[in-house]
Each structure stands twice: as structure tokens, then as C-alpha cells.
Design an enzyme around this catalytic site. Sequence first.
Site, mmCIF file in Angstrom:
data_model
loop_
_atom_site.group_PDB
_atom_site.id
_atom_site.type_symbol
_atom_site.label_atom_id
_atom_site.label_comp_id
_atom_site.label_asym_id
_atom_site.label_seq_id
_atom_site.Cartn_x
_atom_site.Cartn_y
_atom_site.Cartn_z
ATOM 1 N N ASP A 37 12.907 3.053 -1.586
ATOM 2 C CA ASP A 37 13.932 3.021 -0.538
ATOM 3 C C ASP A 37 13.446 3.812 0.682
ATOM 4 O O ASP A 37 13.491 3.332 1.814
ATOM 5 C CB ASP A 37 15.243 3.649 -1.066
ATOM 6 C CG ASP A 37 15.602 3.122 -2.437
ATOM 7 O OD1 ASP A 37 16.105 2.005 -2.519
ATOM 8 O OD2 ASP A 37 15.357 3.844 -3.431
ATOM 9 N N GLU A 286 9.093 -2.484 -4.608
ATOM 10 C CA GLU A 286 9.160 -3.417 -3.475
ATOM 11 C C GLU A 286 8.038 -3.190 -2.463
ATOM 12 O O GLU A 286 7.311 -4.113 -2.093
ATOM 13 C CB GLU A 286 10.528 -3.280 -2.777
ATOM 14 C CG GLU A 286 10.663 -4.190 -1.579
ATOM 15 C CD GLU A 286 12.100 -4.425 -1.139
ATOM 16 O OE1 GLU A 286 13.008 -4.478 -1.995
ATOM 17 O OE2 GLU A 286 12.312 -4.587 0.077
HETATM 18 O O1 TRH Z 1 8.673 3.841 -6.006
HETATM 19 P P1 TRH Z 1 9.136 2.466 -6.292
HETATM 20 O O2 TRH Z 1 9.315 2.121 -7.683
HETATM 21 O O3 TRH Z 1 10.439 2.246 -5.483
HETATM 22 C C1 TRH Z 1 11.579 1.491 -5.678
HETATM 23 C C2 TRH Z 1 12.731 2.359 -6.000
HETATM 24 O O4 TRH Z 1 12.730 2.598 -7.380
HETATM 25 C C3 TRH Z 1 13.984 1.708 -5.580
HETATM 26 O O5 TRH Z 1 15.122 2.350 -6.067
HETATM 27 C C4 TRH Z 1 13.988 0.275 -5.974
HETATM 28 O O6 TRH Z 1 15.102 -0.254 -5.418
HETATM 29 C C5 TRH Z 1 12.777 -0.403 -5.421
HETATM 30 O O7 TRH Z 1 11.608 0.218 -5.939
HETATM 31 C C6 TRH Z 1 12.733 -1.871 -5.709
HETATM 32 O O8 TRH Z 1 8.082 1.407 -5.697
HETATM 33 P P2 TRH Z 1 7.728 0.951 -4.240
HETATM 34 O O9 TRH Z 1 8.824 0.148 -3.638
HETATM 35 O O10 TRH Z 1 6.429 0.309 -4.328
HETATM 36 O O11 TRH Z 1 7.589 2.279 -3.396
HETATM 37 C C7 TRH Z 1 6.518 3.157 -3.520
HETATM 38 C C8 TRH Z 1 6.202 3.780 -2.180
HETATM 39 O O12 TRH Z 1 5.293 4.836 -2.351
HETATM 40 C C9 TRH Z 1 5.545 2.795 -1.231
HETATM 41 O O13 TRH Z 1 6.018 3.014 0.084
HETATM 42 C C10 TRH Z 1 4.076 3.161 -1.304
HETATM 43 C C11 TRH Z 1 4.167 4.633 -1.515
HETATM 44 N N1 TRH Z 1 3.020 5.273 -2.148
HETATM 45 C C12 TRH Z 1 2.359 6.269 -1.454
HETATM 46 O O14 TRH Z 1 2.697 6.563 -0.281
HETATM 47 N N2 TRH Z 1 1.341 6.927 -2.064
HETATM 48 C C13 TRH Z 1 0.925 6.644 -3.329
HETATM 49 O O15 TRH Z 1 -0.006 7.301 -3.843
HETATM 50 C C14 TRH Z 1 1.596 5.583 -4.019
HETATM 51 C C15 TRH Z 1 1.145 5.217 -5.405
HETATM 52 C C16 TRH Z 1 2.644 4.941 -3.405
#
Ligand code: TRH
Length: 396
Positions: A37, A286
Site C-alpha cells: 500500500d 501488487e
Molecule cells: O509487501 P507486499 O506484500 O504488499 C501488499 C500488502 O500486503 C497489501 O496489504 C496488499 O494489499 C498488497 O500487497 C496486494 O508486496 P508489494 O505490493 O510487492 O510491495 C512491496 C514493496 O516493497 C514494493 O514497493 C517494492 C518494495 N521493496 C523494496 O523497496 N525493497 C525490497 O528489498 C523489496 C523486496 C521490496
Amino acid sequence: MPVCDNPCSSVFSSFEMPASTPCRWDIFCKVIDNFGDAGVCWRLARQLANEHGARVRLWIDRPETLDAMRDGTEAPGIDIRQWSKHVAPTDPGEIVIEAFGAKVPESLLAAMVASPHPPVWINLEYLSAENWIEGCHMLPSPHPRLPLTQWFFYPGFTRNTGGLLREADLLIRRDRFMSRGSGPFWHRLGVAPPDAQALRVSLFAYETEGLGGLLEAWRDGDRTVWCAIPESRVSPQVREWANDSLPAGGAPLHRGALTLQTLPFISQDDYDLLLWTCDLNFVRGEDSFVRAQWAAQPFVWQIYRQDEDTHIAKLDAFLCRYLKNAPKNTADALRAFHAEWNPAAGNSSARPGGAWPSLATTLPVLQRHAAQWCDHLAHEIDLAAALAEFAKGKLK
Ligand code: TRH
């Protein structure tokens, strides 16, 4: 009222922008869990500020969630503010976005009603590849009590949706990075570069029963696999699988044909570089899922679980769209792997090790497919531009 030529109100003047600067956006983000989010809202705010001259107030209930993702990145044009039920603005911008069901407080709604120019009020939804979103995208939703209308905005994969977040220079930066090689990147992270022959994998995941089977398939396989694991919910499981013998200080662990390279949680910008440089990316939620598609490399998606397995329909809808033009063997292998990596509730027999050999065999085809898919998506409008265009139309 023009969207981008308004003098900014006094509250926004804390941004110290010239009087002619434009659109004042309020984005409301409620961190449900993890990073998605906050990650999406931060990325959107950055793009609106960098590419659309927007001045954005990013209202987030847990601003600390952004710290590791930003890693000190300067954010001109963005004002990050903490909000709660009790602390919220009463001076809405021209555009108010409620991201992923974040409900703005009543005090702001009242201010919106009282405003001589009520803002464009947008409900930014989760990404889905399902067909029905095309019918709901940009539909109005009148407030049950107040003279306000909210507009649904659905990110998506087709022209009739809001598109995906994609910075204007993203693919150029990616190609430039790839042509220069990833050596400096590894050096900056303090990591020994992977062997040139190894299959480079990144692994970002939730806890999953299938992990052990997959690591064992890599360990016992014919091809060397180098797997980078940024700290995430799957990390404790990785440590357990390695019997807590992962070397301290980030040194790699070798087990048969497998090398495990743990990483800290890196910034969003560095995470892009990691996705670009790996031959296969395991992503989730996402935002990482979308970034993997811009990496134009094969990826495996661990979808965020929902009650009653409703996420499985969402996963199927995406795979259907993504694999429409893929050769049958490739599509079958990727589907089988996803089924094991995303088991329905109660199915504990999942061992992605089983579906790995077929997926491994088809990776070169999948690589070409991923590049074509990325090109195809890049012809569509990006989400920030779509929102800006929509807002402009409504403010006329
Ligand atoms: O973290 P996520 O699982 O996020 C979500 C939330 O759980 C949310 O509630 C749900 O609604 C949604 O998924 C579908 O996965 P996501 O979306 O990939 O987000 C991870 C973020 O972290 C993304 O912006 C990339 C960032 N990131 C970094 O900045 N550094 C890192 O080392 C990694 C692995 C990710």
C-alpha cells in the site's frame, strides 16, 4: 477550473512552489500490512511530482513504512504527513485520492462539501486482470448523504483501465543499466557478483510451504542457481531451511548447486535493479509484481491471499491474459508452477520442487515472452498519466 494553472492555497505554500504551479493532490494511504500500500502510494506520488508538476501531500498512517523503501531518496514536491482519525487536513487539494480503501475523515469530507470548487475525489482500487474491472473503471459513486461524487479508478492491463505505474524513463534506465552490467550494483550492495553461468534468481515472498521443496530442487539440480533474498517474510523460513547456518554479514551460503545470497531490504530504486539483473524473479502482492513485468524477465507471482480463495480467480485472470500468446508448453509449465506456489487453502501437498524442472526448461522461451509482454504493456497509458488526465477532465 483548470487543473494545472491554479495558484496554490496557503497550506500548500509550505512546498515553496511558484504561484503558477499546479495541481494539489492529496493521497491517503492506510498501511494494511507489508509494504504494498505504501509502496504504490509513494511511487505514484513521486511520479505525479516528477512528471506532472504536481504538489502532493502523501497522508499515511504509518510513515515509517516508507523509510527503507525511500532510503533517503529526495522527494521534491512531496510532503509526507502522518494522518489518523484525529489528525487530518481540512483544506483539500484539487484532487483527493483514497488509495486501497483508505477512508478520508469526515472533517475532510465536510471541507470538500464546503469548498467552492469541490475536489476530484478518487477511489484508487487494487490492481486486477479480471474483465469486470473495465466496466467499473471511472464509474461515479455518489456519497449516500453528502453532495459529493467519488470516482472509481482501476489500475489494469488493458486500454479500458487506468493502466500500470510506469515512470516515463523507466525502460530507458533499465536498458542503460543492462548495457553497463551489474558489477557496480553488486559492489555497492557489498555482494560478490554471481557466477556468469548461474541462473540468477531473486526471491521476495510471503511464508510458503513450498519453499523447502524448491530450494532442494535448486540444490540438487544440474544448473547452478544463485538466489538473492532481500529480507522479507520468507527470510526466517530460509534461515530455518539452512539450519541457521547462513553466514553473518551477508556472505553467501553454498549448498550443492545452490548459492543463497541474503540481502537487507533495499530501496525501491535498488530493488528495480535487482529485478532487472535477475533471470527469474519471485515477486508478490501488487507493486513488486508490476515491477517484475517492467523488468521484462520471467517471474513467478505469489498473490496476496484473500478469504475464501478469491485471490485464485484473480491469479487465473492474470495468467490467462499474460499467457494468451505463449507457446502451450511454456504456458502449462508456468501455470503448474503458480498452482504450486499459490496453493488453495487446505492444500498442503504443494511442493514447487515438482514443477520446477518444466519451468526451468522453458525459461529461455519465457524470457522472450516476458520481453514481448513488457513491450505490449508499454504501449498503454501509465497510471499516473491516466489519473492526471482524468482529473484534468473533471476539473474543466
Ligand atoms: O509487501 P507486499 O506484500 O504488499 C501488499 C500488502 O500486503 C497489501 O496489504 C496488499 O494489499 C498488497 O500487497 C496486494 O508486496 P508489494 O505490493 O510487492 O510491495 C512491496 C514493496 O516493497 C514494493 O514497493 C517494492 C518494495 N521493496 C523494496 O523497496 N525493497 C525490497 O528489498 C523489496 C523486496 C521490496
